[in-house]
Design an enzyme around this catalytic site. Structure first.
Site, PDB file in Angstrom:
ATOM      1  N   HIS A  51       0.873  -1.188   0.000  1.00 56.48           N
ATOM      2  CA  HIS A  51       0.000   0.000   0.000  1.00 56.48           C
ATOM      3  C   HIS A  51       0.903   1.230   0.000  1.00 56.48           C
ATOM      4  O   HIS A  51       1.626   1.462  -0.965  1.00 56.48           O
ATOM      5  CB  HIS A  51      -0.936  -0.114   1.207  1.00 56.48           C
ATOM      6  CG  HIS A  51      -2.063   0.863   1.238  1.00 56.48           C
ATOM      7  ND1 HIS A  51      -2.433   1.636   0.176  1.00 56.48           N
ATOM      8  CD2 HIS A  51      -2.934   1.185   2.241  1.00 56.48           C
ATOM      9  CE1 HIS A  51      -3.473   2.396   0.526  1.00 56.48           C
ATOM     10  NE2 HIS A  51      -3.791   2.137   1.773  1.00 56.48           N
TER      11      HIS A  51
ATOM     12  N   HIS B 191      -2.499  -2.398  -9.758  1.00 56.66           N
ATOM     13  CA  HIS B 191      -3.428  -1.778  -8.834  1.00 56.66           C
ATOM     14  C   HIS B 191      -4.694  -2.604  -8.786  1.00 56.66           C
ATOM     15  O   HIS B 191      -5.106  -3.146  -9.807  1.00 56.66           O
ATOM     16  CB  HIS B 191      -3.757  -0.344  -9.308  1.00 56.66           C
ATOM     17  CG  HIS B 191      -4.289   0.512  -8.215  1.00 56.66           C
ATOM     18  ND1 HIS B 191      -5.614   0.482  -7.844  1.00 56.66           N
ATOM     19  CD2 HIS B 191      -3.680   1.402  -7.399  1.00 56.66           C
ATOM     20  CE1 HIS B 191      -5.784   1.330  -6.847  1.00 56.66           C
ATOM     21  NE2 HIS B 191      -4.634   1.898  -6.550  1.00 56.66           N
TER      22      HIS B 191
ATOM     23  N   ASP C 166       2.724   5.395  -7.127  1.00 58.52           N
ATOM     24  CA  ASP C 166       3.990   5.301  -6.398  1.00 58.52           C
ATOM     25  C   ASP C 166       5.212   5.113  -7.276  1.00 58.52           C
ATOM     26  O   ASP C 166       6.337   5.177  -6.786  1.00 58.52           O
ATOM     27  CB  ASP C 166       3.921   4.140  -5.403  1.00 58.52           C
ATOM     28  CG  ASP C 166       3.006   4.473  -4.247  1.00 58.52           C
ATOM     29  OD1 ASP C 166       3.016   5.640  -3.845  1.00 58.52           O
ATOM     30  OD2 ASP C 166       2.299   3.579  -3.774  1.00 58.52           O
TER      31      ASP C 166
HETATM   32  N1  ACO Z   1       4.603  -7.124 -10.504  1.00 61.62           N
HETATM   33  C1  ACO Z   1       4.460  -8.353 -11.053  1.00 61.62           C
HETATM   34  N2  ACO Z   1       3.310  -9.026 -11.107  1.00 61.62           N
HETATM   35  C2  ACO Z   1       2.230  -8.432 -10.577  1.00 61.62           C
HETATM   36  C3  ACO Z   1       2.294  -7.150  -9.991  1.00 61.62           C
HETATM   37  C4  ACO Z   1       3.530  -6.494  -9.965  1.00 61.62           C
HETATM   38  N3  ACO Z   1       3.665  -5.296  -9.432  1.00 61.62           N
HETATM   39  N4  ACO Z   1       1.071  -6.818  -9.544  1.00 61.62           N
HETATM   40  C5  ACO Z   1       0.268  -7.838  -9.839  1.00 61.62           C
HETATM   41  N5  ACO Z   1       0.973  -8.819 -10.466  1.00 61.62           N
HETATM   42  C6  ACO Z   1       0.446 -10.084 -11.009  1.00 61.62           C
HETATM   43  C7  ACO Z   1       0.137 -11.091  -9.920  1.00 61.62           C
HETATM   44  O1  ACO Z   1       1.231 -11.926  -9.637  1.00 61.62           O
HETATM   45  C8  ACO Z   1      -1.036 -11.816 -10.509  1.00 61.62           C
HETATM   46  O2  ACO Z   1      -0.545 -12.714 -11.473  1.00 61.62           O
HETATM   47  P1  ACO Z   1      -1.242 -14.159 -11.694  1.00 61.62           P
HETATM   48  O3  ACO Z   1      -2.623 -13.835 -12.189  1.00 61.62           O
HETATM   49  O4  ACO Z   1      -0.367 -14.848 -12.652  1.00 61.62           O
HETATM   50  O5  ACO Z   1      -1.283 -14.798 -10.341  1.00 61.62           O
HETATM   51  C9  ACO Z   1      -1.790 -10.745 -11.281  1.00 61.62           C
HETATM   52  O6  ACO Z   1      -0.797  -9.766 -11.626  1.00 61.62           O
HETATM   53  C10 ACO Z   1      -2.910 -10.083 -10.489  1.00 61.62           C
HETATM   54  O7  ACO Z   1      -2.334  -9.584  -9.306  1.00 61.62           O
HETATM   55  P2  ACO Z   1      -3.040  -9.565  -7.890  1.00 61.62           P
HETATM   56  O8  ACO Z   1      -1.996  -9.699  -6.818  1.00 61.62           O
HETATM   57  O9  ACO Z   1      -4.192 -10.545  -7.871  1.00 61.62           O
HETATM   58  O10 ACO Z   1      -3.650  -8.118  -7.902  1.00 61.62           O
HETATM   59  P3  ACO Z   1      -4.212  -7.365  -6.645  1.00 61.62           P
HETATM   60  O11 ACO Z   1      -5.306  -6.521  -7.128  1.00 61.62           O
HETATM   61  O12 ACO Z   1      -4.486  -8.303  -5.519  1.00 61.62           O
HETATM   62  O13 ACO Z   1      -2.928  -6.507  -6.180  1.00 61.62           O
HETATM   63  C11 ACO Z   1      -1.418  -4.769  -5.875  1.00 61.62           C
HETATM   64  C12 ACO Z   1      -2.804  -5.176  -6.398  1.00 61.62           C
HETATM   65  C13 ACO Z   1      -1.258  -5.227  -4.407  1.00 61.62           C
HETATM   66  C14 ACO Z   1      -1.282  -3.259  -5.897  1.00 61.62           C
HETATM   67  C15 ACO Z   1      -0.339  -5.440  -6.763  1.00 61.62           C
HETATM   68  O14 ACO Z   1      -0.489  -5.020  -8.104  1.00 61.62           O
HETATM   69  C16 ACO Z   1       1.078  -5.180  -6.263  1.00 61.62           C
HETATM   70  O15 ACO Z   1       1.561  -5.900  -5.380  1.00 61.62           O
HETATM   71  N6  ACO Z   1       1.769  -4.124  -6.820  1.00 61.62           N
HETATM   72  C17 ACO Z   1       3.098  -3.788  -6.368  1.00 61.62           C
HETATM   73  C18 ACO Z   1       3.006  -2.979  -5.099  1.00 61.62           C
HETATM   74  C19 ACO Z   1       2.508  -1.572  -5.376  1.00 61.62           C
HETATM   75  O16 ACO Z   1       2.987  -0.884  -6.261  1.00 61.62           O
HETATM   76  N7  ACO Z   1       1.567  -1.136  -4.515  1.00 61.62           N
HETATM   77  C20 ACO Z   1       1.031   0.212  -4.594  1.00 61.62           C
HETATM   78  C21 ACO Z   1      -0.423   0.187  -4.936  1.00 61.62           C
HETATM   79  S1  ACO Z   1      -1.018   1.806  -5.136  1.00 61.62           S
HETATM   80  C22 ACO Z   1      -1.230   2.416  -3.600  1.00 61.62           C
HETATM   81  O17 ACO Z   1      -1.368   1.759  -2.605  1.00 61.62           O
HETATM   82  C23 ACO Z   1      -1.290   3.807  -3.530  1.00 61.62           C
END
Ligand code: ACO
Length: 430
Positions: free
Chosen positions: A267, A308, A364
């Site tokens: 987050h 996201h 971010d």
């Molecule tokens: N890098 C690589 N793969 C990713 C990323 C990433 N940053 N984000 C998602 N994925 C992949 C997952 O592994 C998943 O793959 P799969 O379908 O093969 O299993 C798919 O994309 C869907 O991802 P989820 O984790 O189900 O997506 P969710 O909606 O739960 O997560 C999140 C969203 C937590 C923001 C995620 O994209 C992430 O971890 N991003 C990196 C951290 C980040 O930048 N957070 C800031 C968010 S913005 C904020 O809080 C202001």
């Protein structure tokens, strides 16, 4: 039969039910009447992480994640970032309308005159270890504030509720700067009420000796970043604010929960994680290997600052931040990590793994580079997110308190544990 309804046939019993649809949702409680018999509790939904559950009706922030739209109270984020200020936006988020001039002046006056913290808070902060993370310090001192303002418990009374709103928005930069000064071993700088919200924060952060001149480009860049971070509907920390606040605890205690949620690397800790990731990559030639690691790690290595829960398109805030980054780099010089970030973005946006999963840069991805160029230590990044999010948390909390549909948050579970069994005394156990 109403057209705005859902007909459900329970194949276990053959019975059919009609459930009303309102605002594209059905009420989960309407499913309770779907039962196999009198001793059946009734049907529930199973939705870990609430990925498809609306927990409230809200009039504050609208997001269309597929189109990349973000509006506060109907106003597009692009217009607010260009024309508004953080304090005006905070007023808008909390009150629903842009202020008239007199309202705005009164609002700025109130916020500006609540910036001081009790000397005991400062002493409390000096008790932290020299290397304490400022986000941990912030969460603890916001919790401590509740003991300084016992009237904050009167959450149903308009006057006290309003005063805590002023206090929280006003004192957050003071606490944040104090946390930084403690870890830098520098004396605390008192607020200067003649300065703007952001200029005052910058001087409390960076003033060393004599007079400190705030650069107007940096002051405006920070103000825009604060506008972009002010609210984002029902994200993890806002849900924490609402969830904890639903027990009718005071707003300082509820906000401690929100700050803790924001601290996590998925987050508000993501901007810090982006910088660490860029540093680890180190040079452009290492990017292809890093991208390969992300793709083959089964979700363990993530491209931080990408993806996201809601946006399946370019985060509109990331676009604005990219423009702001250029302005800050003109004043402070370009960050060597910018080239790595740009190249990472270019490669990821063309790569099938990211394209297929609709992973785009989020707010971010570039914010950390701006903060770093402005001289903020990496540890302060999530704190810089928390300061402006205070207005969003408070607006959401205020809305929840006025919402007659709301009760104490208390989700259900699907119990899969052991069935009833008898206690075995210690000496009889195998
Ligand atoms: N890098 C690589 N793969 C990713 C990323 C990433 N940053 N984000 C998602 N994925 C992949 C997952 O592994 C998943 O793959 P799969 O379908 O093969 O299993 C798919 O994309 C869907 O991802 P989820 O984790 O189900 O997506 P969710 O909606 O739960 O997560 C999140 C969203 C937590 C923001 C995620 O994209 C992430 O971890 N991003 C990196 C951290 C980040 O930048 N957070 C800031 C968010 S913005 C904020 O809080 C202001």
């Amino acid at each position: 039969m109403s057209k705005e309804s859902l007909t459900i046939t329970d194949n276990r019993t053959g019975k059919t039910y009609e459930v009303p649809i309102e605002h594209g949702t059905i009420k989960a409680l309407d499913l309770r009447k779907i039962k196999t018999g009198d001793d059946d509790f009734g049907l529930m939904t199973y939705d870990p992480a609430f990925t498809n559950t609306a927990s409230c009706k809200s009039r504050i922030t609208f997001i269309d994640g597929y189109k990349g739209i973000l509006n506060y109270r109907g106003f597009p984020i692009e217009q607010l970032a260009e024309k508004s200020t953080y304090l005006e936006t905070a007023y808008l988020i909390l009150h629903g309308e842009l202020p008239a001039r007199a309202e705005f002046e009164a609002w700025v006056h109130e916020v500006t005159h609540h910036t001081m913290v009790h000397e005991n808070i400062r002493e409390l902060m000096s008790g932290f270890r020299y290397d304490a993370h400022p986000m941990g310090m912030l969460a603890s001192t916001v919790a401590a504030l509740s003991t300084f303002y016992p009237e904050a418990k009167a959450i149903r009374e308009r006057g006290p509720r309003r005063r805590q709103i002023f206090r929280l928005i006003a004192k957050m930069p003071t606490l944040a700067a104090c946390a930084h000064r403690h870890s830098a071993g520098l004396p605390f700088v008192y607020p200067d009420n003649d300065l703007s919200y952001c200029a005052n924060f910058l001087q409390m952060m960076f003033k060393v000796t004599g007079s400190y001149k705030v650069n107007p480009v940096l002051e405006r860049a920070l103000d825009v970043l604060f506008i972009l971070h002010a609210d984002h509907e029902q994200n993890c920390s806002t849900s924490a604010m609402r969830g904890v606040g639903s027990s009718e605890v005071d707003p300082y205690s509820a906000m401690t929960g929100a700050i803790a949620a924001l601290y996590g690397p998925l987050h508000g800790g993501a901007n810090e994680a982006v910088l660490r990731m860029l540093n680890e990559i180190g040079s452009k030639d290492k990017i292809p290997q890093f991208i390969k690691d992300v793709k083959t790690s089964g979700g363990e290595v993530r491209l931080m600052g990408f993806g996201h829960r809601v946006y399946k398109n370019y985060d509109p805030r990331a676009k604005i931040i990219k423009v702001m980054a250029d302005r800050v780099f003109e004043v402070k010089g370009k960050s060597p990590l910018l080239d790595i970030a740009l190249e990472l973005e270019r490669i990821a946006l063309e790569d099938e793994y990211f394209v297929k999963r609709k992973l785009y840069p989020n707010v971010d991805f570039y914010s950390g580079l701006i903060y770093q160029a402005m001289g903020f230590p990496v540890d302060m990044f999530p704190v810089l997110f928390a300061i402006p999010r205070v207005s969003g948390w408070l607006a959401q909390w205020d809305e929840m308190l006025e919402d007659k549909d709301q009760k104490i948050a208390r989700p259900r579970q699907v119990y899969l544990g052991a069935g009833p069994r008898d206690y075995v005394p210690l000496d009889k156990r195998q």
